[in-house]
Write a protein that holds these residues in place. Structure first.
Motif, mmCIF file in Angstrom:
data_model
loop_
_atom_site.group_PDB
_atom_site.id
_atom_site.type_symbol
_atom_site.label_atom_id
_atom_site.label_comp_id
_atom_site.label_asym_id
_atom_site.label_seq_id
_atom_site.Cartn_x
_atom_site.Cartn_y
_atom_site.Cartn_z
ATOM 1 N N SER A 130 0.852 -1.190 0.000
ATOM 2 C CA SER A 130 0.000 0.000 0.000
ATOM 3 C C SER A 130 0.889 1.242 0.000
ATOM 4 O O SER A 130 1.752 1.396 0.865
ATOM 5 C CB SER A 130 -0.903 -0.005 1.233
ATOM 6 N N MET A 131 0.660 2.140 -0.975
ATOM 7 C CA MET A 131 1.545 3.289 -1.156
ATOM 8 C C MET A 131 0.741 4.583 -1.249
ATOM 9 O O MET A 131 -0.472 4.565 -1.467
ATOM 10 C CB MET A 131 2.395 3.102 -2.424
ATOM 11 N N ARG A 132 1.433 5.689 -1.094
ATOM 12 C CA ARG A 132 0.821 7.015 -1.252
ATOM 13 C C ARG A 132 1.814 7.905 -1.995
ATOM 14 O O ARG A 132 2.987 7.975 -1.631
ATOM 15 C CB ARG A 132 0.473 7.624 0.101
ATOM 16 N N ARG A 133 1.338 8.564 -3.022
ATOM 17 C CA ARG A 133 2.231 9.447 -3.776
ATOM 18 C C ARG A 133 2.357 10.797 -3.078
ATOM 19 O O ARG A 133 1.405 11.296 -2.485
ATOM 20 C CB ARG A 133 1.747 9.627 -5.209
ATOM 21 N N ARG A 134 3.542 11.379 -3.169
ATOM 22 C CA ARG A 134 3.790 12.692 -2.582
ATOM 23 C C ARG A 134 3.831 13.789 -3.640
ATOM 24 O O ARG A 134 3.959 14.969 -3.306
ATOM 25 C CB ARG A 134 5.110 12.671 -1.806
ATOM 26 N N GLU A 135 3.764 13.385 -4.885
ATOM 27 C CA GLU A 135 3.739 14.318 -6.004
ATOM 28 C C GLU A 135 3.131 13.583 -7.192
ATOM 29 O O GLU A 135 2.972 12.359 -7.154
ATOM 30 C CB GLU A 135 5.147 14.818 -6.330
ATOM 31 N N PRO A 136 2.767 14.300 -8.251
ATOM 32 C CA PRO A 136 2.210 13.619 -9.423
ATOM 33 C C PRO A 136 3.183 12.586 -9.987
ATOM 34 O O PRO A 136 4.399 12.790 -9.979
ATOM 35 C CB PRO A 136 1.977 14.763 -10.415
ATOM 36 N N ILE A 137 2.646 11.483 -10.461
ATOM 37 C CA ILE A 137 3.459 10.442 -11.090
ATOM 38 C C ILE A 137 3.555 10.748 -12.576
ATOM 39 O O ILE A 137 2.539 10.845 -13.266
ATOM 40 C CB ILE A 137 2.848 9.048 -10.863
ATOM 41 N N LYS A 138 4.773 10.901 -13.059
ATOM 42 C CA LYS A 138 4.975 11.266 -14.460
ATOM 43 C C LYS A 138 5.329 10.055 -15.309
ATOM 44 O O LYS A 138 5.950 9.103 -14.838
ATOM 45 C CB LYS A 138 6.064 12.331 -14.585
ATOM 46 N N LEU A 139 4.933 10.145 -16.567
ATOM 47 C CA LEU A 139 5.228 9.093 -17.538
ATOM 48 C C LEU A 139 6.451 9.502 -18.344
ATOM 49 O O LEU A 139 6.538 10.635 -18.826
ATOM 50 C CB LEU A 139 4.039 8.889 -18.471
ATOM 51 N N LEU A 140 7.397 8.595 -18.484
ATOM 52 C CA LEU A 140 8.568 8.835 -19.320
ATOM 53 C C LEU A 140 8.387 8.091 -20.636
ATOM 54 O O LEU A 140 8.136 6.882 -20.645
ATOM 55 C CB LEU A 140 9.841 8.355 -18.627
ATOM 56 N N GLU A 141 8.500 8.822 -21.737
ATOM 57 C CA GLU A 141 8.407 8.221 -23.067
ATOM 58 C C GLU A 141 9.756 8.368 -23.751
ATOM 59 O O GLU A 141 10.246 9.480 -23.954
ATOM 60 C CB GLU A 141 7.310 8.906 -23.878
ATOM 61 N N TYR A 142 10.353 7.229 -24.083
ATOM 62 C CA TYR A 142 11.711 7.244 -24.633
ATOM 63 C C TYR A 142 11.917 6.028 -25.521
ATOM 64 O O TYR A 142 11.571 4.904 -25.141
ATOM 65 C CB TYR A 142 12.733 7.241 -23.491
ATOM 66 N N ASN A 143 12.458 6.280 -26.693
ATOM 67 C CA ASN A 143 12.831 5.198 -27.601
ATOM 68 C C ASN A 143 11.648 4.283 -27.922
ATOM 69 O O ASN A 143 11.792 3.056 -28.009
ATOM 70 C CB ASN A 143 13.980 4.382 -26.987
ATOM 71 N N GLY A 144 10.472 4.890 -28.062
ATOM 72 C CA GLY A 144 9.287 4.123 -28.426
ATOM 73 C C GLY A 144 8.642 3.369 -27.285
ATOM 74 O O GLY A 144 7.708 2.591 -27.509
ATOM 75 N N ARG A 198 7.248 4.261 -19.617
ATOM 76 C CA ARG A 198 7.436 3.723 -18.271
ATOM 77 C C ARG A 198 7.268 4.858 -17.263
ATOM 78 O O ARG A 198 7.270 6.036 -17.629
ATOM 79 C CB ARG A 198 8.809 3.070 -18.119
ATOM 80 N N ILE A 199 7.122 4.486 -16.018
ATOM 81 C CA ILE A 199 6.987 5.485 -14.966
ATOM 82 C C ILE A 199 8.336 6.154 -14.739
ATOM 83 O O ILE A 199 9.371 5.492 -14.671
ATOM 84 C CB ILE A 199 6.476 4.828 -13.671
ATOM 85 N N SER A 200 8.319 7.473 -14.640
ATOM 86 C CA SER A 200 9.552 8.209 -14.409
ATOM 87 C C SER A 200 10.142 7.857 -13.048
ATOM 88 O O SER A 200 9.418 7.633 -12.071
ATOM 89 C CB SER A 200 9.289 9.715 -14.485
ATOM 90 N N TYR A 201 11.459 7.822 -12.997
ATOM 91 C CA TYR A 201 12.158 7.537 -11.742
ATOM 92 C C TYR A 201 11.810 8.575 -10.680
ATOM 93 O O TYR A 201 11.697 8.266 -9.501
ATOM 94 C CB TYR A 201 13.668 7.536 -11.999
ATOM 95 N N TYR A 202 11.617 9.818 -11.125
ATOM 96 C CA TYR A 202 11.434 10.928 -10.187
ATOM 97 C C TYR A 202 9.966 11.077 -9.807
ATOM 98 O O TYR A 202 9.248 11.949 -10.298
ATOM 99 C CB TYR A 202 11.979 12.213 -10.801
ATOM 100 N N SER A 203 9.515 10.195 -8.929
ATOM 101 C CA SER A 203 8.139 10.232 -8.421
ATOM 102 C C SER A 203 8.194 9.895 -6.938
ATOM 103 O O SER A 203 8.292 8.721 -6.559
ATOM 104 C CB SER A 203 7.252 9.229 -9.174
ATOM 105 N N LYS A 204 8.146 10.910 -6.077
ATOM 106 C CA LYS A 204 8.260 10.695 -4.639
ATOM 107 C C LYS A 204 7.008 10.008 -4.104
ATOM 108 O O LYS A 204 5.893 10.277 -4.553
ATOM 109 C CB LYS A 204 8.470 12.024 -3.918
ATOM 110 N N CYS A 205 7.213 9.130 -3.124
ATOM 111 C CA CYS A 205 6.081 8.385 -2.571
ATOM 112 C C CYS A 205 6.444 7.867 -1.186
ATOM 113 O O CYS A 205 7.552 8.086 -0.691
ATOM 114 C CB CYS A 205 5.716 7.217 -3.493
ATOM 115 N N GLU A 206 5.506 7.180 -0.573
ATOM 116 C CA GLU A 206 5.779 6.493 0.684
ATOM 117 C C GLU A 206 5.077 5.144 0.669
ATOM 118 O O GLU A 206 4.050 4.965 0.000
ATOM 119 C CB GLU A 206 5.324 7.310 1.887
ATOM 120 N N ILE A 207 5.668 4.196 1.370
ATOM 121 C CA ILE A 207 5.013 2.906 1.586
ATOM 122 C C ILE A 207 4.273 2.997 2.910
ATOM 123 O O ILE A 207 4.878 3.204 3.961
ATOM 124 C CB ILE A 207 6.034 1.753 1.625
#
Length: 270
Positions: A191-205, A208-217
């Protein structure tokens, strides 16, 4: 209205765009592409993308214009791609934040690419060329040499940079979770909670979810037994690796495929 003065052109264009109806005006320039024989003037409308304008300037050997446009496009890309921590710095003495300059942002690009699993090789030359023609002062110095091959390499790098997209936000509730079967056969829920918007990374076709997405378990549920954690992470991937190391989660799961909120899978909201 026709002029040979580029500064006058851009000044007048800006006045028209801000004080009049720019839709009633047609902006453009006349160039000669000396790669074509015989040479004939070519009217180029001023409604092209920045990359298209860079290509036009390059064909006409206008490397100073290339430098100006490359800098503008580089700044735009980095502003879109880099998280705030790479674009803003804090004075340790006064604790006052200020924007990083282009030089500092380019220096952050290597770590950004490493953590986002992006090939950094095409961008390594930006460090070398930033003082040559990505430096804004170089555009006012008529003695500053602009070399065709260097401009070409930088142009290729900026073009690749524009193909990386990190602007899209994935629609997600504040609380989300994922489920898995542990390596020792237990049914687990994170069970998790995001601390900021979760961004999508689009690269090379790929997406995936961007690495830079702060959250907590918030908690772990293992075979029906709850363990409250409330532990924060600077990256959703750091949280996932924590679960892998401490709760026997397989390390080959794709986060975009497994993350859910109460409305369903996040990947279905893209």
């Amino acid at each position: 209205m026709f002029t040979h003065d580029r500064l006058f052109y851009h000044t007048l264009k800006r006045i028209i765009e801000t004080q009049y109806k720019s839709s009633e005006w047609l902006f453009g320039g006349i160039y000669i592409n000396d790669s074509i024989t015989p040479n004939e003037p070519n009217y180029v409308p001023d409604n092209k993308t920045k990359i298209e304008k860079i290509e036009d300037a390059y064909k006409c050997h206008d490397y100073f214009l290339c430098g100006t446009l490359l800098r503008q496009e580089c700044e735009r890309c980095l502003e879109e791609l880099l998280p705030d921590s790479y674009r803003v710095k804090e004075d340790p003495r006064t604790r006052i934040s200020s924007p990083k300059n282009l030089d500092e942002q380019i220096a952050s690009l290597e770590e950004f690419c490493r953590l986002e699993k992006i090939d950094y090789a095409p961008f390594k030359d930006l460090k070398s060329y930033k003082d040559l023609f990505l430096n804004s002062t170089a555009h006012n110095d008529i003695t500053s040499p602009f070399y065709r091959n260097e401009v070409k390499i930088c142009k290729q790098a900026i073009t690749l940079l524009t193909q990386i997209n990190r602007a899209k936000i994935i629609k997600c509730k504040q609380d989300f979770y994922f489920e898995y079967q542990s390596l020792d056969g237990k049914n687990c829920l994170v069970s998790m909670r995001r601390r900021e918007p979760i961004k999508l990374l689009e690269y090379n076709g790929q997406q995936r979810i961007s690495y830079y997405s702060k959250c907590e378990i918030r908690k772990m549920v293992v075979d029906g037994t709850n363990t409250v954690l409330n532990e924060g992470f600077n990256s959703i991937y750091q949280a996932y690796f924590y679960v892998c190391q401490n709760y026997n989660c397989p390390s080959n799961l794709v986060l975009l495929d497994i993350l859910k909120d109460r409305d369903g899978y996040l990947k279905d909201k893209i």
